[in-house]
Design a protein around this motif. Structure first.
Motif, PDB file in Angstrom:
ATOM      1  N   ASP A 284      -4.673   7.452   2.078  1.00 12.88           N
ATOM      2  CA  ASP A 284      -3.530   7.366   1.167  1.00 12.88           C
ATOM      3  C   ASP A 284      -3.618   6.207   0.170  1.00 12.88           C
ATOM      4  O   ASP A 284      -2.774   6.087  -0.724  1.00 12.88           O
ATOM      5  CB  ASP A 284      -2.226   7.173   1.967  1.00 12.88           C
ATOM      6  CG  ASP A 284      -1.769   8.478   2.599  1.00 12.88           C
ATOM      7  OD1 ASP A 284      -2.287   9.538   2.190  1.00 12.88           O
ATOM      8  OD2 ASP A 284      -0.907   8.430   3.493  1.00 12.88           O
ATOM      9  N   PHE A 285      -4.606   5.345   0.328  1.00  7.51           N
ATOM     10  CA  PHE A 285      -4.668   4.128  -0.475  1.00  7.51           C
ATOM     11  C   PHE A 285      -5.801   4.109  -1.491  1.00  7.51           C
ATOM     12  O   PHE A 285      -5.949   3.156  -2.245  1.00  7.51           O
ATOM     13  CB  PHE A 285      -4.745   2.903   0.453  1.00  7.51           C
ATOM     14  CG  PHE A 285      -3.458   2.680   1.186  1.00  7.51           C
ATOM     15  CD1 PHE A 285      -2.535   1.760   0.720  1.00  7.51           C
ATOM     16  CD2 PHE A 285      -3.144   3.420   2.323  1.00  7.51           C
ATOM     17  CE1 PHE A 285      -1.327   1.573   1.369  1.00  7.51           C
ATOM     18  CE2 PHE A 285      -1.933   3.240   2.980  1.00  7.51           C
ATOM     19  CZ  PHE A 285      -1.027   2.319   2.509  1.00  7.51           C
TER      20      PHE A 285
ATOM     21  N   VAL B 201       0.026  -1.149  -1.671  1.00  2.00           N
ATOM     22  CA  VAL B 201       1.396  -0.951  -2.153  1.00  2.00           C
ATOM     23  C   VAL B 201       1.870  -2.076  -3.086  1.00  2.00           C
ATOM     24  O   VAL B 201       2.959  -1.982  -3.629  1.00  2.00           O
ATOM     25  CB  VAL B 201       2.406  -0.753  -1.005  1.00  2.00           C
ATOM     26  CG1 VAL B 201       2.006   0.438  -0.147  1.00  2.00           C
ATOM     27  CG2 VAL B 201       2.564  -2.008  -0.167  1.00  2.00           C
TER      28      VAL B 201
ATOM     29  N   GLU C  21       2.628  -0.095  -5.965  1.00  4.76           N
ATOM     30  CA  GLU C  21       3.511   1.072  -5.829  1.00  4.76           C
ATOM     31  C   GLU C  21       4.874   0.756  -6.466  1.00  4.76           C
ATOM     32  O   GLU C  21       5.485  -0.258  -6.151  1.00  4.76           O
ATOM     33  CB  GLU C  21       3.676   1.423  -4.332  1.00  4.76           C
ATOM     34  CG  GLU C  21       4.626   2.551  -4.049  1.00  4.76           C
ATOM     35  CD  GLU C  21       4.291   3.838  -4.805  1.00  4.76           C
ATOM     36  OE1 GLU C  21       3.189   4.358  -4.626  1.00  4.76           O
ATOM     37  OE2 GLU C  21       5.143   4.288  -5.613  1.00  4.76           O
TER      38      GLU C  21
ATOM     39  N   LEU D 205       8.699   4.269  -0.758  1.00  8.42           N
ATOM     40  CA  LEU D 205       7.349   4.747  -0.448  1.00  8.42           C
ATOM     41  C   LEU D 205       6.441   3.582  -0.078  1.00  8.42           C
ATOM     42  O   LEU D 205       5.631   3.671   0.852  1.00  8.42           O
ATOM     43  CB  LEU D 205       6.792   5.519  -1.652  1.00  8.42           C
ATOM     44  CG  LEU D 205       5.400   6.134  -1.487  1.00  8.42           C
ATOM     45  CD1 LEU D 205       5.374   7.146  -0.335  1.00  8.42           C
ATOM     46  CD2 LEU D 205       4.952   6.803  -2.796  1.00  8.42           C
TER      47      LEU D 205
ATOM     48  N   ARG E 183       7.200   2.494   3.447  1.00  2.85           N
ATOM     49  CA  ARG E 183       6.707   3.469   4.427  1.00  2.85           C
ATOM     50  C   ARG E 183       5.183   3.421   4.545  1.00  2.85           C
ATOM     51  O   ARG E 183       4.628   3.399   5.637  1.00  2.85           O
ATOM     52  CB  ARG E 183       7.149   4.879   4.005  1.00  2.85           C
ATOM     53  CG  ARG E 183       7.024   5.898   5.125  1.00  2.85           C
ATOM     54  CD  ARG E 183       7.303   7.311   4.642  1.00  2.85           C
ATOM     55  NE  ARG E 183       6.111   7.899   4.061  1.00  2.85           N
ATOM     56  CZ  ARG E 183       6.122   8.758   3.042  1.00  2.85           C
ATOM     57  NH1 ARG E 183       7.251   9.108   2.463  1.00  2.85           N
ATOM     58  NH2 ARG E 183       4.994   9.262   2.583  1.00  2.85           N
ATOM     59  N   ARG E 184       4.522   3.371   3.404  1.00  2.00           N
ATOM     60  CA  ARG E 184       3.045   3.383   3.443  1.00  2.00           C
ATOM     61  C   ARG E 184       2.483   2.116   4.091  1.00  2.00           C
ATOM     62  O   ARG E 184       1.479   2.160   4.787  1.00  2.00           O
ATOM     63  CB  ARG E 184       2.494   3.542   2.029  1.00  2.00           C
ATOM     64  CG  ARG E 184       2.605   4.964   1.545  1.00  2.00           C
ATOM     65  CD  ARG E 184       1.471   5.304   0.610  1.00  2.00           C
ATOM     66  NE  ARG E 184       1.342   6.736   0.461  1.00  2.00           N
ATOM     67  CZ  ARG E 184       1.087   7.341  -0.702  1.00  2.00           C
ATOM     68  NH1 ARG E 184       0.924   6.630  -1.794  1.00  2.00           N
ATOM     69  NH2 ARG E 184       0.963   8.651  -0.747  1.00  2.00           N
TER      70      ARG E 184
ATOM     71  N   GLU F 218       2.654   2.654   7.700  1.00  2.00           N
ATOM     72  CA  GLU F 218       1.662   3.642   8.154  1.00  2.00           C
ATOM     73  C   GLU F 218       0.253   3.041   8.231  1.00  2.00           C
ATOM     74  O   GLU F 218      -0.475   3.282   9.194  1.00  2.00           O
ATOM     75  CB  GLU F 218       1.651   4.846   7.202  1.00  2.00           C
ATOM     76  CG  GLU F 218       2.863   5.751   7.378  1.00  2.00           C
ATOM     77  CD  GLU F 218       3.010   6.809   6.281  1.00  2.00           C
ATOM     78  OE1 GLU F 218       3.971   7.598   6.369  1.00  2.00           O
ATOM     79  OE2 GLU F 218       2.184   6.837   5.330  1.00  2.00           O
ATOM     80  N   VAL F 219      -0.107   2.248   7.215  1.00  2.64           N
ATOM     81  CA  VAL F 219      -1.479   1.725   7.222  1.00  2.64           C
ATOM     82  C   VAL F 219      -1.631   0.646   8.293  1.00  2.64           C
ATOM     83  O   VAL F 219      -2.707   0.489   8.885  1.00  2.64           O
ATOM     84  CB  VAL F 219      -1.924   1.239   5.817  1.00  2.64           C
ATOM     85  CG1 VAL F 219      -1.362  -0.130   5.478  1.00  2.64           C
ATOM     86  CG2 VAL F 219      -3.442   1.238   5.717  1.00  2.64           C
TER      87      VAL F 219
END
Ligand code: MN
Length: 322
Positions: free
Chosen positions: A16-17, A68, A71, A76, A79-80, A83-84
């Motif tokens: 996602d990154f 992020v 971002e 988002l 959240r990301r 997650e990472v």
């Protein structure tokens, strides 16, 4: 026989990154970014082989930027980041005697970043946090970041400020794309970021707060005398510090050898910041680990100091249980 080492500016990538990371591709030649992605995404044989060949016993992993920090959607970003951190924690859990972690946080919401840092330190066993430059143009001395510094200091979690491109493109780089990125502008950007934190008085308000800078301190160790001398006469518009800036730089800023394999800046960093504040790092996979390792193993320093730089300082500063 290589010397046993801890390294702490060692990067990884998560699916996602990649799009955030791609924002920095303009800095380097395209062949190199393709090659790096494979190395960044691997937590197994490829990374371990590079570590083993070079005596890196323990690597503290941090996401390759900007993540992020670039971002624009705050929810988002929050959240990301979470997650990472979970992804990294799962990889660390598979090889806890070889890998540690630096948290990734969304400074768009400093309270969320503080909470996530606390979760990463107390629940995931991470050792600090890596922040990739400014967050959408906001630097770590922003008043909104106060709650984050308070928590980082309480947790004794060092904040590794890793370079990234700033949001604007100053005229001084016009027609000189080669100066944009790791070769030159990153050092200017990151040193300025750290100096903003120093002169904003963050270390006065939070004496246990710590910054780690890569690249032998982004040239700050070279500048201490001049920083103090010109601070004394600077137009500060009311800004005050109880001690000269160098006091806080020496006490609250630690540096790594990442991406700098030459004697003069090593000796300057040691002389300026002290033998307890310099740590080995390689900057995998953007620099050659073998070059970094051979440099520190053969540098003209005594063996007690070499042991501090290769192992003891990082173990203490990152509070590693190894
Ligand atoms: Mn790096």
């Amino acid at each position: 026989m290589s010397i046993k080492k801890i390294a702490l500016e060692e990067h990884f990538m998560a699916p996602d990154f990649v799009d955030y990371w791609a924002m920095t591709f303009g800095n380097i030649s395209p062949e190199l970014s393709d090659k790096a992605l494979g190395a960044l995404s691997d937590f197994g044989a490829r990374r371990l082989e590079d570590m083993d060949k070079n005596g890196i016993e323990f690597a503290v992993l941090g996401l390759a930027g900007p993540g992020v920090q670039a971002e624009t959607n705050t929810a988002l970003a929050v959240r990301r980041a979470r997650e990472v951190n979970d992804l990294l924690a799962a990889e660390v859990a598979k090889k806890p005697n070889r890998y540690g972690g630096l948290a990734h946080v969304a400074m768009q919401d400093a309270k969320a970043a503080a909470d996530e840092l606390e979760r990463c330190i107390t629940q995931l066993g991470f050792s600090g946090v890596m922040i990739n430059g400014a967050t959408n143009g906001m630097y770590l001395d922003d008043p909104s970041a106060e709650i984050f510094w308070e928590r980082a200091a309480a947790l004794k979690a060092p904040v590794y400020i890793h370079p990234n491109n700033p949001t604007d493109y100053p005229a001084m780089y016009k027609d000189h794309p080669e100066l944009w990125g790791p070769m030159w502008s990153w050092g200017v950007e990151t040193a300025t970021h750290a100096m903003r934190v120093v002169t904003a008085g963050i270390f006065e308000r939070y004496p246990d707060a710590m910054i780690i800078l890569g690249h032998m301190g982004e040239a700050i160790p070279f500048q201490l005398w001049r920083i103090d001398s010109r601070w004394a006469i600077a137009n500060r518009q009311g800004r005050t510090l109880k001690e000269p800036p160098s006091h806080y730089i020496r006490k609250n800023i630690m540096v790594t050898t990442s991406g700098v394999c030459s004697e003069e800046p090593l000796h300057c960093a040691i002389d300026a910041l002290g033998a307890d504040n310099v740590m080995f790092s390689a900057d995998y996979p953007f620099e050659r680990t073998i070059e970094a390792s051979q440099f520190i193993e053969t540098a003209k320093i005594d063996e007690v100091l070499r042991q501090k730089i290769c192992w003891d300082n990082a173990k203490r500063i990152l509070n590693l249980k190894i």
